[in-house]
Scaffold this motif. Structure first.
Motif, mmCIF file in Angstrom:
data_model
loop_
_atom_site.group_PDB
_atom_site.id
_atom_site.type_symbol
_atom_site.label_atom_id
_atom_site.label_comp_id
_atom_site.label_asym_id
_atom_site.label_seq_id
_atom_site.Cartn_x
_atom_site.Cartn_y
_atom_site.Cartn_z
ATOM 1 N N SER A 1 -8.915 7.647 22.754
ATOM 2 C CA SER A 1 -7.512 7.302 22.512
ATOM 3 C C SER A 1 -7.266 7.031 21.039
ATOM 4 C CB SER A 1 -7.104 6.076 23.328
ATOM 5 O OG SER A 1 -7.175 6.350 24.699
ATOM 6 N N ILE A 2 -8.271 6.523 20.360
ATOM 7 C CA ILE A 2 -8.160 6.275 18.919
ATOM 8 C C ILE A 2 -8.463 7.557 18.153
ATOM 9 C CG2 ILE A 2 -9.127 5.008 16.951
ATOM 10 C CD1 ILE A 2 -9.662 2.707 18.948
ATOM 11 N N THR A 3 -9.577 8.184 18.466
ATOM 12 C CA THR A 3 -9.984 9.362 17.696
ATOM 13 C C THR A 3 -9.006 10.523 17.861
ATOM 14 O OG1 THR A 3 -11.492 10.032 19.477
ATOM 15 C CG2 THR A 3 -12.424 8.745 17.664
ATOM 16 N N ASN A 4 -8.329 10.613 18.998
ATOM 17 C CA ASN A 4 -7.344 11.679 19.204
ATOM 18 C C ASN A 4 -6.134 11.542 18.280
ATOM 19 O OD1 ASN A 4 -8.876 12.921 21.145
ATOM 20 N ND2 ASN A 4 -7.737 12.084 22.876
ATOM 21 N N LEU A 5 -5.882 10.333 17.769
ATOM 22 C CA LEU A 5 -4.800 10.135 16.814
ATOM 23 C C LEU A 5 -5.159 10.702 15.437
ATOM 24 C CD1 LEU A 5 -3.749 6.467 17.675
ATOM 25 C CD2 LEU A 5 -2.473 8.561 18.205
ATOM 26 N N GLY A 6 -6.441 10.948 15.210
ATOM 27 C CA GLY A 6 -6.901 11.519 13.951
ATOM 28 C C GLY A 6 -6.826 10.599 12.751
ATOM 29 N N PRO A 7 -7.149 9.306 12.919
ATOM 30 C CA PRO A 7 -7.046 8.408 11.760
ATOM 31 C C PRO A 7 -8.166 8.653 10.755
ATOM 32 C CG PRO A 7 -8.120 7.257 13.544
ATOM 33 C CD PRO A 7 -7.707 8.616 14.082
ATOM 34 N N SER A 8 -7.884 8.369 9.499
ATOM 35 C CA SER A 8 -8.941 8.371 8.496
ATOM 36 C C SER A 8 -9.437 6.938 8.274
ATOM 37 C CB SER A 8 -8.459 8.973 7.176
ATOM 38 O OG SER A 8 -7.318 8.299 6.704
ATOM 39 N N ARG A 9 -8.548 5.955 8.599
ATOM 40 C CA ARG A 9 -8.867 4.535 8.444
ATOM 41 C C ARG A 9 -8.335 3.749 9.631
ATOM 42 N NH1 ARG A 9 -5.856 6.161 4.108
ATOM 43 N NH2 ARG A 9 -7.073 6.775 2.316
ATOM 44 N N VAL A 10 -9.096 2.715 10.006
ATOM 45 C CA VAL A 10 -8.665 1.808 11.066
ATOM 46 C C VAL A 10 -8.920 0.385 10.580
ATOM 47 C CG1 VAL A 10 -9.112 1.005 13.432
ATOM 48 C CG2 VAL A 10 -9.175 3.460 12.914
ATOM 49 N N VAL A 11 -7.882 -0.449 10.659
ATOM 50 C CA VAL A 11 -8.029 -1.859 10.306
ATOM 51 C C VAL A 11 -7.859 -2.649 11.599
ATOM 52 C CG1 VAL A 11 -7.153 -3.785 8.925
ATOM 53 C CG2 VAL A 11 -7.056 -1.442 8.010
ATOM 54 N N VAL A 12 -8.836 -3.495 11.897
ATOM 55 C CA VAL A 12 -8.825 -4.289 13.120
ATOM 56 C C VAL A 12 -8.712 -5.762 12.736
ATOM 57 C CG1 VAL A 12 -10.117 -4.921 15.202
ATOM 58 C CG2 VAL A 12 -10.298 -2.596 14.278
ATOM 59 N N PHE A 13 -7.696 -6.426 13.284
ATOM 60 C CA PHE A 13 -7.492 -7.853 13.030
ATOM 61 C C PHE A 13 -7.934 -8.638 14.258
ATOM 62 C CE2 PHE A 13 -4.375 -5.749 10.299
ATOM 63 C CZ PHE A 13 -4.654 -6.349 9.081
ATOM 64 N N GLY A 14 -8.832 -9.595 14.053
ATOM 65 C CA GLY A 14 -9.288 -10.456 15.136
ATOM 66 C C GLY A 14 -10.288 -9.759 16.037
ATOM 67 N N LEU A 15 -10.508 -10.374 17.182
ATOM 68 C CA LEU A 15 -11.454 -9.837 18.159
ATOM 69 C C LEU A 15 -10.699 -9.009 19.189
ATOM 70 C CD1 LEU A 15 -13.691 -12.965 18.755
ATOM 71 C CD2 LEU A 15 -14.217 -10.958 17.363
ATOM 72 N N VAL A 16 -11.226 -7.836 19.465
ATOM 73 C CA VAL A 16 -10.623 -6.934 20.433
ATOM 74 C C VAL A 16 -11.716 -6.532 21.411
ATOM 75 C CG1 VAL A 16 -9.436 -4.735 20.735
ATOM 76 C CG2 VAL A 16 -9.055 -6.054 18.661
ATOM 77 N N ARG A 17 -11.415 -6.594 22.673
ATOM 78 C CA ARG A 17 -12.394 -6.157 23.676
ATOM 79 C C ARG A 17 -12.281 -4.640 23.811
ATOM 80 N NH1 ARG A 17 -10.867 -11.248 25.986
ATOM 81 N NH2 ARG A 17 -9.097 -10.287 27.018
ATOM 82 N N HIS A 18 -13.038 -3.957 22.935
ATOM 83 C CA HIS A 18 -13.020 -2.502 22.917
ATOM 84 C C HIS A 18 -14.321 -2.005 22.289
ATOM 85 C CE1 HIS A 18 -11.800 1.612 21.910
ATOM 86 N NE2 HIS A 18 -10.939 1.469 22.908
ATOM 87 N N LEU B 1 0.822 -1.216 0.000
ATOM 88 C CA LEU B 1 0.000 0.000 0.000
ATOM 89 C C LEU B 1 0.852 1.261 0.000
ATOM 90 C CD1 LEU B 1 -2.579 -1.091 2.703
ATOM 91 C CD2 LEU B 1 -2.925 -1.055 0.226
ATOM 92 N N GLN B 2 2.168 1.057 -0.002
ATOM 93 C CA GLN B 2 3.142 2.140 0.066
ATOM 94 C C GLN B 2 2.977 2.960 1.352
ATOM 95 O OE1 GLN B 2 2.794 4.162 -3.709
ATOM 96 N NE2 GLN B 2 3.971 2.571 -4.723
ATOM 97 N N CYS B 3 2.695 2.248 2.443
ATOM 98 C CA CYS B 3 2.615 2.858 3.766
ATOM 99 C C CYS B 3 3.843 2.440 4.556
ATOM 100 C CB CYS B 3 1.377 2.374 4.521
ATOM 101 S SG CYS B 3 -0.180 2.914 3.813
ATOM 102 N N SER B 4 4.352 3.343 5.357
ATOM 103 C CA SER B 4 5.457 2.999 6.236
ATOM 104 C C SER B 4 4.976 3.118 7.680
ATOM 105 C CB SER B 4 6.650 3.927 6.004
ATOM 106 O OG SER B 4 6.361 5.220 6.503
ATOM 107 N N LEU B 5 5.828 2.793 8.607
ATOM 108 C CA LEU B 5 5.454 2.906 10.023
ATOM 109 C C LEU B 5 5.138 4.348 10.409
ATOM 110 C CD1 LEU B 5 7.832 0.345 11.744
ATOM 111 C CD2 LEU B 5 5.363 0.185 11.437
ATOM 112 N N LYS B 6 5.637 5.305 9.641
ATOM 113 C CA LYS B 6 5.320 6.710 9.916
ATOM 114 C C LYS B 6 3.872 7.029 9.567
ATOM 115 C CE LYS B 6 8.730 8.028 7.379
ATOM 116 N NZ LYS B 6 9.610 8.833 6.536
ATOM 117 N N ASP B 7 3.271 6.209 8.725
ATOM 118 C CA ASP B 7 1.911 6.454 8.256
ATOM 119 C C ASP B 7 0.842 5.774 9.113
ATOM 120 O OD1 ASP B 7 2.865 7.823 5.932
ATOM 121 O OD2 ASP B 7 3.296 5.873 5.017
#
Length: 108
Positions: free
Chosen positions: A40-57, A18-24
């Motif tokens: 804690s998530i929204t304060n990072l200002g993401p435009s996209r979030v990918v979630v792998f597996g089940l997360v208790r959140h 995807l031409q993304c680096s750890l900085k992205d």
């Protein structure tokens, strides 16, 4: 983040394609995410979030089904199987890649 080497490699190959680096991106383990407020998530200002597996959140309440992109409060979410399950299944890899291309607006 404590991932097995082959899962880490698969994840980095995916985001490299995807031409993304750890900085992205911000990589957060399920253990670190659990118990954190949604802010804690929204304060990072993401435009996209990918979630792998089940997360208790609370963000899991946005999931309609796996491999379906949903939008909430201006953020696009993609929920997928665990990295371990994806690494062992060509079908899951294909499903993930198809939706990741849509999420990141990649044209083949």
């Amino acid at each position: 983040m404590d991932l097995r080497a082959e899962l880490r490699e698969m994840l980095f190959n995916l985001f490299g394609a995807l031409q993304c680096s750890l900085k992205d991106m911000a990589l957060v383990s399920a253990e670190h995410l659990e118990g954190l407020p949604m802010e804690s998530i929204t304060n990072l200002g993401p435009s996209r979030v990918v979630v792998f597996g089940l997360v208790r959140h609370d963000l899991m309440s946005f999931q309609k089904s796996k491999y379906e992109i949903v939008q909430e409060d201006g953020i696009e979410y993609l929920f997928a199987d665990s990295l371990g399950a994806i690494s062992e299944s060509k079908e899951l890899k294909k499903l993930l890649w198809k939706e990741i291309q849509i999420l990141f607006n990649i044209k083949k």
